[in-house]
Design an enzyme around this catalytic site. Structure first.
Site, PDB file in Angstrom:
ATOM      1  N   GLY A   1       2.093   5.177  -3.703  1.00 29.55           N
ATOM      2  CA  GLY A   1       2.714   4.252  -4.643  1.00 29.55           C
ATOM      3  C   GLY A   1       1.683   3.372  -5.321  1.00 29.55           C
ATOM      4  O   GLY A   1       0.516   3.320  -4.936  1.00 29.55           O
ATOM      5  N   CYS A   2       2.137   2.646  -6.336  1.00 31.58           N
ATOM      6  CA  CYS A   2       1.221   1.813  -7.114  1.00 31.58           C
ATOM      7  C   CYS A   2       0.676   0.652  -6.289  1.00 31.58           C
ATOM      8  O   CYS A   2      -0.513   0.346  -6.352  1.00 31.58           O
ATOM      9  CB  CYS A   2       1.899   1.314  -8.378  1.00 31.58           C
ATOM     10  N   TYR A   3       1.512  -0.002  -5.493  1.00 32.73           N
ATOM     11  CA  TYR A   3       1.017  -1.107  -4.674  1.00 32.73           C
ATOM     12  C   TYR A   3       0.011  -0.614  -3.647  1.00 32.73           C
ATOM     13  O   TYR A   3      -1.040  -1.216  -3.454  1.00 32.73           O
ATOM     14  CB  TYR A   3       2.161  -1.813  -3.943  1.00 32.73           C
TER      15      TYR A   3
END
Length: 172
Positions: free
Chosen positions: A142-144
């Protein structure tokens, strides 16, 4: 390649990126509740593709694709992925944790493909490039997680901290 889940944000952005890639030919797109020409689904891509989006058809996806991207909602990939006999890149969170107990603790539900979890490689090439090259199943981070892991990596390699806290926010 094929994209399952073309009508969502991830699927649409992936489509836009892959249409510009010189070594990729998109041969299949589908969505659960959206059908029609790509021009009608994503007007900003008008004229860039003659693709037609249908409801998901497993046999068609496997027949037309060497690699299938799953850009589907949480918990949908674990129902689809075990049936796909092609390289798979999952953009959802369904295969990011190899331990089913971690998945249950984080998401509060049982994973439906517990034995398949161990086959997936976490798709962060900065850490797992050689494993990604050898696998047929990539769990896209994911982006985080990507931002946190990559920003802490140089400090971690030099052992400059023992604990880091990231405070992440979503927004447009």
């Amino acid at each position: 390649v094929g994209i399952v889940g073309i009508s969502g944000y991830s699927g649409g952005l992936l489509l836009e990126l892959l249409l510009k890639h010189p070594k990729v030919r998109i041969s299949y797109v589908s969505a659960n509740n959206t059908t029609g020409k790509i021009d009608d689904i994503w007007p900003h891509l008008r004229g860039q593709s003659q693709l037609f989006c249908d409801k998901f058809d497993l046999e068609k996806a496997v027949a037309l694709c060497d690699c299938v991207f799953l850009a589907v909602p949480h918990c949908a990939a674990m129902k689809i992925a075990p049936k796909i006999q092609a390289k798979i890149i999952d953009l959802s969170s369904d295969y990011r944790f190899p331990n089913p107990e971690d998945f249950k603790r984080i998401f509060g539900i049982e994973h439906e493909d517990k034995k398949g979890l161990k086959e997936w490689v976490y798709g962060l090439p900065e850490l797992f490039r050689s494993k990604i090259k050898k696998t047929e199943k990539v769990a896209n981070p994911g982006c985080y997680a990507t931002a946190c892991i990559l920003s802490a990596l140089p400090l971690s390699k030099k052992k400059l901290f023992s604990k880091v806290v990231f405070d992440c926010k979503s927004g447009y």
